[in-house]
Design an enzyme around this catalytic site. Structure first.
Site, mmCIF file in Angstrom:
data_model
loop_
_atom_site.group_PDB
_atom_site.id
_atom_site.type_symbol
_atom_site.label_atom_id
_atom_site.label_comp_id
_atom_site.label_asym_id
_atom_site.label_seq_id
_atom_site.Cartn_x
_atom_site.Cartn_y
_atom_site.Cartn_z
ATOM 1 N N GLU A 146 0.866 -1.187 0.000
ATOM 2 C CA GLU A 146 0.000 0.000 0.000
ATOM 3 C C GLU A 146 0.896 1.229 0.000
ATOM 4 O OE1 GLU A 146 -3.317 0.149 2.648
ATOM 5 O OE2 GLU A 146 -3.593 -2.009 2.533
ATOM 6 N N CYS A 187 -2.443 -7.064 5.862
ATOM 7 C CA CYS A 187 -1.794 -8.257 5.310
ATOM 8 C C CYS A 187 -0.946 -9.025 6.306
ATOM 9 C CB CYS A 187 -0.946 -7.857 4.108
ATOM 10 S SG CYS A 187 -1.917 -6.988 2.879
ATOM 11 N N LYS A 194 -2.778 -10.712 9.338
ATOM 12 C CA LYS A 194 -3.697 -11.742 8.822
ATOM 13 C C LYS A 194 -2.928 -12.935 8.245
ATOM 14 C CE LYS A 194 -5.532 -10.757 4.620
ATOM 15 N NZ LYS A 194 -5.239 -11.714 3.570
HETATM 16 C C1 UGA Z 1 2.755 -6.104 2.663
HETATM 17 C C2 UGA Z 1 3.912 -6.663 1.815
HETATM 18 O O1 UGA Z 1 5.062 -5.827 1.956
HETATM 19 C C3 UGA Z 1 3.514 -6.751 0.344
HETATM 20 O O2 UGA Z 1 4.555 -7.366 -0.400
HETATM 21 C C4 UGA Z 1 2.249 -7.616 0.217
HETATM 22 O O3 UGA Z 1 1.789 -7.677 -1.114
HETATM 23 C C5 UGA Z 1 1.145 -7.002 1.075
HETATM 24 O O4 UGA Z 1 1.590 -6.931 2.450
HETATM 25 C C6 UGA Z 1 -0.064 -7.886 0.923
HETATM 26 O O5 UGA Z 1 0.001 -9.051 1.324
HETATM 27 O O6 UGA Z 1 -1.036 -7.467 0.293
HETATM 28 P P1 UGA Z 1 1.770 -3.660 3.167
HETATM 29 O O7 UGA Z 1 0.938 -4.339 4.202
HETATM 30 O O8 UGA Z 1 1.130 -2.708 2.227
HETATM 31 O O9 UGA Z 1 2.492 -4.772 2.237
HETATM 32 O O10 UGA Z 1 2.868 -2.829 3.927
HETATM 33 P P2 UGA Z 1 4.428 -2.886 4.248
HETATM 34 O O11 UGA Z 1 5.068 -1.701 3.650
HETATM 35 O O12 UGA Z 1 4.998 -4.196 3.934
HETATM 36 O O13 UGA Z 1 4.393 -2.654 5.845
HETATM 37 C C7 UGA Z 1 3.724 -3.553 6.705
HETATM 38 C C8 UGA Z 1 3.916 -3.142 8.148
HETATM 39 O O14 UGA Z 1 5.258 -3.402 8.573
HETATM 40 C C9 UGA Z 1 3.673 -1.660 8.437
HETATM 41 O O15 UGA Z 1 2.956 -1.528 9.658
HETATM 42 C C10 UGA Z 1 5.076 -1.091 8.586
HETATM 43 O O16 UGA Z 1 5.117 0.043 9.419
HETATM 44 C C11 UGA Z 1 5.795 -2.259 9.204
HETATM 45 N N1 UGA Z 1 7.264 -2.251 8.959
HETATM 46 C C12 UGA Z 1 7.736 -2.399 7.700
HETATM 47 C C13 UGA Z 1 8.136 -2.138 10.029
HETATM 48 O O17 UGA Z 1 7.715 -2.009 11.200
HETATM 49 N N2 UGA Z 1 9.478 -2.161 9.784
HETATM 50 C C14 UGA Z 1 9.983 -2.308 8.543
HETATM 51 O O18 UGA Z 1 11.230 -2.334 8.407
HETATM 52 C C15 UGA Z 1 9.103 -2.424 7.474
#
Ligand code: UGA
Length: 445
Positions: A157, A264, A267
């Site tokens: 996202e 994502c 879940k």
């Molecule tokens: C995630 C995956 O990165 C995508 O590849 C996947 O397609 C998607 O889920 C899905 O299954 O549809 P998304 O949930 O949009 O994407 O967000 P991310 O940018 O991956 O972040 C997820 C969470 O992890 C956020 O709360 C973010 O703040 C946290 N995060 C991310 C951290 O706490 N540390 C990090 O280093 C990276």
């Protein structure tokens, strides 16, 4: 066409059907239109269909409005499935699969789509929705005449359009009986120039769940390193930098913070854990990943209490509600757990988010939703940076914020703010796993 999976029209680009115009479906539909395909998209929510027909994008996703505007002629949105079935043979299933109370995925919307398509020798269901391993096989068994191709999405996202157009890889899984449909799906992605992993349905389904679970594991791992670093005097940002330069580890998803959220990771990690459990295997590592993530959210409360003692009657400002910046998505957002916990501790919670404020008002009836960060910070005994929206860094911390807050205390849940500047301005600053910023004494003139 032909039931052997060959397209009806070979001289033009393949028309695409998209079922479900949520976040994944809309990005998929608009991006395929941008690649030159006629796209026929169905959503059951009439207001959404009408909004899209007017050229309005119902979600906050960068680049999407411009791309929709540019491709409106090729994008046909409808509430009725019949015209989609008539005009397209590859049907991308993009309906949501939310978690149930047991942690299993709720597949009722997918089932409904399969029922609606009915017996069809011409169509293939191309599964973009995240489903448990085994779903594809069960559907293919139930509907032998419907081709089945697993094609999980890896979009993030906030950068979904760029991720669609520049993927690291694409995964296309099918059994032998649907191989020609899988060829057609793979051909759609050829212009993107990314490696295409052709595999069986179960492996494709597992690649999706395992990828998200691995990324969540990386986050919980670095969060634990951060917590230990706090005790031992190391700085997690330095540690992550040093680790990430090892190509086997890589620098991504090593940002320590107050835990992962979103629609994502939470879940999919529980879905994989549950799936393993249902098959008789206890997935120990994922159990820990989930627990670490829950505890990480709550550590923030301890950091506030360290400075304020009891939180009863204190105003606490939460900066950011969305689960990450550049989205208005609040599903499984850390802010919701934090706000509820803070209210449970007797604090008055004041929240601000540049785009997700309205949703916060629905989900957090006890919190005060403010119209600006300054309004939320006014009179606050402590501020918690929950979502790293760039504008929070631009606030006049040393001036207006310092004057307005009752106590200069910041818990930076994303290690995002300039801690040296905050310390210089007299703030007590608590990051996640950071070495304490030294308070610099101004040099004599
Ligand atoms: C995630 C995956 O990165 C995508 O590849 C996947 O397609 C998607 O889920 C899905 O299954 O549809 P998304 O949930 O949009 O994407 O967000 P991310 O940018 O991956 O972040 C997820 C969470 O992890 C956020 O709360 C973010 O703040 C946290 N995060 C991310 C951290 O706490 N540390 C990090 O280093 C990276």
């Amino acid at each position: 066409m032909s039931s052997n999976g060959q397209p009806r029209v070979t001289s033009e680009l393949e028309p695409i059907g998209v079922i479900g115009a949520g976040w994944v479906g809309l990005v998929t539909a608009v991006c395929f239109a941008e690649l030159g395909h006629e796209v026929h998209c169905r959503d059951i929510v009439r207001e959404k269909v009408d909004a899209l027909a007017r050229g309005e994008v119902p979600i906050h996703e960068p680049q999407l409005p411009d791309l929709l505007e540019r491709n409106r002629e090729r994008l046909h949105v409808t509430a009725d499935l019949a015209p989609v079935l008539e005009r397209a043979e590859l049907l991308f299933c993009c309906v949501d699969t939310p978690p149930t109370y047991s942690g299993d995925a709720d597949l009722s919307r997918v089932e409904q789509v399969v029922d609606e398509i009915g017996e069809s020798g011409d169509h293939a269901l191309v599964m973009k929705s995240t489903v448990p391993v085994g779903t594809g096989r069960a559907i293919a068994r139930r509907r032998e005449s419907l081709g089945y191709v697993a094609n999980p999405e890896f979009l993030k996202e906030g950068t979904a359009v760029a991720d669609f157009m520049h993927p690291d890889r694409l995964v296309v899984g099918a059994g032998d009986e649907a191989a020609s449909f899988a060829d057609r799906v793979a051909a759609l992605y050829e212009p993107l120039g990314a490696p295409i992993v052709r595999t069986d349905v179960e492996s494709a389904e597992m690649i999706k769940l395992a990828s998200n679970a691995f990324l969540a594991t990386k986050i919980s791992f670095i969060n634990e390193i951060a917590n230990v670093s706090e005790e031992l005097g190391a700085d997690v940002a330095e540690v992550a930098r040093g680790m990430g330069l090892d190509e086997r580890i890589g620098p991504q998803f090593l940002r320590a913070g107050i835990g992962y959220g979103g629609s994502c990771f939470p879940k999919d990690v529980s879905s994989l854990k549950q799936l393993a459990g249902n098959s008789g295997y206890h997935f120990q590592l994922l159990t820990a990943v989930i627990e670490v993530n829950e505890l990480q959210k709550r550590r923030t409360i301890g950091k506030l209490k360290k400075h304020l003692g009891s939180l009863v009657g204190h105003d606490v400002a939460l900066l950011g509600v969305a689960f990450k910046p550049h989205t208005d998505d609040v599903r499984e957002a850390t802010s919701l757990v934090l706000a509820a916990r803070l209210m449970g501790e007797g604090a008055n919670v004041r929240v601000f988010d540049p785009v997700a404020g309205e949703r916060a008002a629905e989900l957090l009836p006890g919190a005060e939703v403010c119209r600006s960060a300054i309004e939320a910070l006014d009179g606050a005994a402590g501020a918690v940076l929950v979502t790293e929206w760039p504008e929070f860094r631009e606030l006049d911390w040393a001036g207006e914020v310092r004057e307005r807050m009752a106590t200069p205390l910041v818990v930076d849940g994303r290690n995002f703010l300039d801690r040296e500047a905050l310390a210089d301005a007299g703030f007590a600053y608590e990051g996640v796993g950071r070495r304490r910023a030294a308070v610099r004494t101004p040099s004599p003139a």
